[in-house]
Motif scaffolding. Structure first.
Motif, PDB file in Angstrom:
ATOM      1  N   LEU A 113      46.320  34.258  43.722  1.00 20.06           N
ATOM      2  CA  LEU A 113      47.171  33.679  42.682  1.00 20.06           C
ATOM      3  C   LEU A 113      46.425  33.620  41.362  1.00 20.06           C
ATOM      4  N   MET A 114      45.235  33.088  41.349  1.00 23.49           N
ATOM      5  CA  MET A 114      44.476  32.948  40.324  1.00 23.49           C
ATOM      6  C   MET A 114      44.067  34.082  39.655  1.00 23.49           C
ATOM      7  N   VAL A 115      43.730  35.411  40.561  1.00 23.60           N
ATOM      8  CA  VAL A 115      43.752  36.596  39.733  1.00 23.60           C
ATOM      9  C   VAL A 115      45.039  37.149  39.016  1.00 23.60           C
ATOM     10  N   GLU A 116      46.035  36.765  39.586  1.00 23.94           N
ATOM     11  CA  GLU A 116      47.339  37.293  39.094  1.00 23.94           C
ATOM     12  C   GLU A 116      47.617  36.588  37.503  1.00 23.94           C
ATOM     13  N   ASP A 117      47.221  35.037  37.794  1.00 27.45           N
ATOM     14  CA  ASP A 117      47.417  34.500  36.699  1.00 27.45           C
ATOM     15  C   ASP A 117      46.409  34.768  35.454  1.00 27.45           C
ATOM     16  N   LEU A 118      45.120  35.259  35.800  1.00 27.58           N
ATOM     17  CA  LEU A 118      44.172  35.714  34.878  1.00 27.58           C
ATOM     18  C   LEU A 118      44.817  36.904  34.297  1.00 27.58           C
ATOM     19  N   LEU A 119      45.229  37.728  35.169  1.00 31.07           N
ATOM     20  CA  LEU A 119      45.537  39.175  34.615  1.00 31.07           C
ATOM     21  C   LEU A 119      46.943  38.975  33.757  1.00 31.07           C
TER      22      LEU A 119
END
Length: 122
Positions: free
Chosen positions: A17-23
């Motif tokens: 979820l963190m990576v998705e948000d960053l992207l």
């Protein structure tokens, strides 16, 4: 420019979820997020005909005890760029020395630079 479509392979839901948000924050679209190597391989099915909605990938090296290298090999065969993400430091496999390794926790600036390196501006 169109937003890069990125695939994520990460077994820890909060990290994914963190990576998705960053992207998403840097203008990318998530093409798929997978918590298992087999799921990601099913998505890619045929290296000669990759999913049309995929410009790059962020791959956790160890996904639930399974190394992600079969996914990396399939992406490489299809000409789709990718980066590795790991909490272990050094990459434990020869043949991928040219691939950027992002250490966890992932630095948003490094991730953005990697995505821009996929050949499309985020």
């Amino acid at each position: 420019m169109t937003a890069p479509r990125i695939m994520i392979v990460e077994d820890e839901a909060l990290v994914a979820l963190m990576v998705e948000d960053l992207l998403t924050d840097i203008g990318c679209r998530i093409s798929g997020s997978f918590g298992a190597v087999d799921e990601a391989l099913d998505y890619l099915k045929d290296a000669a005909a990759p999913p049309p909605a995929l410009d790059g990938a962020v791959l956790d090296v160890n996904v639930g005890g399974t190394m992600v290298f079969p996914v990396a090999e399939r992406l490489r065969a299809a000409g789709i760029p990718f980066v590795f993400a790991t909490g272990y430091g050094a990459l434990p496999r020869k043949g991928f020395e040219d691939v950027l390794v992002l250490n966890k926790p992932i630095d948003p600036i490094l991730l953005e630079g990697a995505v821009r390196g996929f050949g499309q501006a985020a």
